[in-house]
Scaffold this motif. Structure first.
Motif, short mmCIF file in Angstrom:
data_model
loop_
_atom_site.label_atom_id
_atom_site.label_comp_id
_atom_site.label_asym_id
_atom_site.label_seq_id
_atom_site.Cartn_x
_atom_site.Cartn_y
_atom_site.Cartn_z
N SER A 116 0.82 -1.22 0.00
CA SER A 116 0.00 0.00 0.00
C SER A 116 0.85 1.27 0.00
O SER A 116 0.32 2.37 -0.07
CB SER A 116 -0.91 0.01 1.23
N SER A 117 2.18 1.10 0.10
CA SER A 117 3.15 2.20 0.19
C SER A 117 3.00 3.01 1.48
O SER A 117 3.56 4.10 1.59
CB SER A 117 3.05 3.13 -1.03
N LEU A 118 2.28 2.48 2.45
CA LEU A 118 2.13 3.18 3.73
C LEU A 118 3.42 3.20 4.53
O LEU A 118 3.57 4.01 5.45
CB LEU A 118 1.01 2.55 4.55
N ASP A 119 4.37 2.31 4.19
CA ASP A 119 5.65 2.34 4.88
C ASP A 119 6.41 3.64 4.61
O ASP A 119 7.30 4.04 5.36
CB ASP A 119 6.51 1.13 4.49
N ASN B 236 6.87 4.64 -13.35
CA ASN B 236 7.13 3.95 -14.61
C ASN B 236 7.74 2.57 -14.40
O ASN B 236 8.51 2.08 -15.23
CB ASN B 236 8.06 4.79 -15.49
N GLY B 237 7.39 1.96 -13.26
CA GLY B 237 7.84 0.60 -13.06
C GLY B 237 8.38 0.28 -11.69
O GLY B 237 8.46 -0.87 -11.30
N ARG B 238 8.84 1.31 -10.96
CA ARG B 238 9.34 1.12 -9.60
C ARG B 238 10.41 0.03 -9.55
O ARG B 238 11.45 0.15 -10.16
CB ARG B 238 8.17 0.81 -8.65
N PHE C 39 3.04 17.55 -10.44
CA PHE C 39 1.62 17.29 -10.20
C PHE C 39 1.19 16.00 -10.91
O PHE C 39 0.48 15.17 -10.34
CB PHE C 39 0.78 18.47 -10.69
N GLU C 40 1.65 15.82 -12.14
CA GLU C 40 1.31 14.61 -12.90
C GLU C 40 1.89 13.37 -12.23
O GLU C 40 1.23 12.32 -12.16
CB GLU C 40 1.84 14.73 -14.34
N THR D 276 1.24 8.50 -9.04
CA THR D 276 1.64 7.74 -7.86
C THR D 276 0.43 7.17 -7.16
O THR D 276 0.41 6.00 -6.76
CB THR D 276 2.43 8.64 -6.88
N VAL D 277 -0.60 8.00 -6.99
CA VAL D 277 -1.84 7.54 -6.36
C VAL D 277 -2.42 6.37 -7.16
O VAL D 277 -2.83 5.35 -6.59
CB VAL D 277 -2.87 8.68 -6.27
N LYS D 278 -2.41 6.50 -8.48
CA LYS D 278 -2.93 5.44 -9.34
C LYS D 278 -2.12 4.16 -9.20
O LYS D 278 -2.67 3.07 -9.07
CB LYS D 278 -2.91 5.90 -10.80
#
Length: 195
Positions: free
Chosen positions: A83-86, A136-138, A163-164, A169-171
């Motif tokens: 969830s990227s909460l870390d 773009n892939g992380r 901003f984009e 990132t949210v997506k």
């Protein structure tokens, strides 16, 4: 103008807003991880920032020692990473000025001696919680591609681009792309490009 003044203002505004909105979640996770990791909810590690100045990056802890030489991602830790909460505590790094919301991810200090001249330019800007490589892939793309995205961002940063990237990132977080699998410590370490 944005690079010198606007970006920092943008960072502070969104970091403060995020901490206020997410404060109940922050407290809940801190307490949960306090019990899960025996009183050690946070993970701190030295990372190079702008101009290679080293700072202490803070994250929620996601791993524990499985043996003296091996770390294991716990189930709760995997959920945090998925969830990227870390990454949530890094909003404090942003407020301190160690990081920006958007920029090249701060990598390990041990990589500093392995960069070539071009790759080192990624440190000419503040590192980010998220960045062009992350959307773009992380962890799923090569080191060469990560550095290419980082260097393109350094040369083309703007409010519109930041901003984009934040929207993407949210997506990506909801899509859970490029995250390590349970039991994995992470992706392959950078060993130098040889260039």
């Amino acid at each position: 103008m944005y690079r010198k003044f606007g970006k920092r203002t943008f960072d502070i505004f969104l970091a403060v807003t995020g901490l206020i909105i997410l404060f109940p979640l922050f407290i809940f996770l801190t307490v949960l991880l306090w019990f899960h990791f025996s009183g050690r909810p946070f993970f701190l590690q030295a990372r190079p920032g702008k101009n290679e100045k080293v700072f202490r990056l803070i994250k929620f802890r996601s791993m524990r020692e499985a043996s003296p030489r091996k770390l294991h991602i716990t189930f709760i830790g995997h959920l945090l990473r998925k969830s990227s909460l870390d990454e949530l505590p890094q909003l404090w790094n942003v407020l301190r000025g160690d990081m920006s919301l958007v920029g090249p991810r701060p990598l390990l200090t041990e990589y500093l001696t392995l960069y070539n001249t071009e790759q080192r330019k990624r440190h000419s800007v503040s590192p980010g919680i998220t960045g062009l490589a992350q959307v773009n892939g992380r962890n799923a793309i090569s080191w060469e591609d990560k550095f290419a995205f980082d260097l393109w961002y350094v040369q083309n940063q703007s409010f519109k681009l930041d901003f984009e990237i934040l929207l993407l990132t949210v997506k990506r977080v909801f899509q859970c792309r490029g995250i390590v699998s349970p039991g994995e410590v992470g992706f392959e370490k950078f060993k130098g490009s040889g260039l």
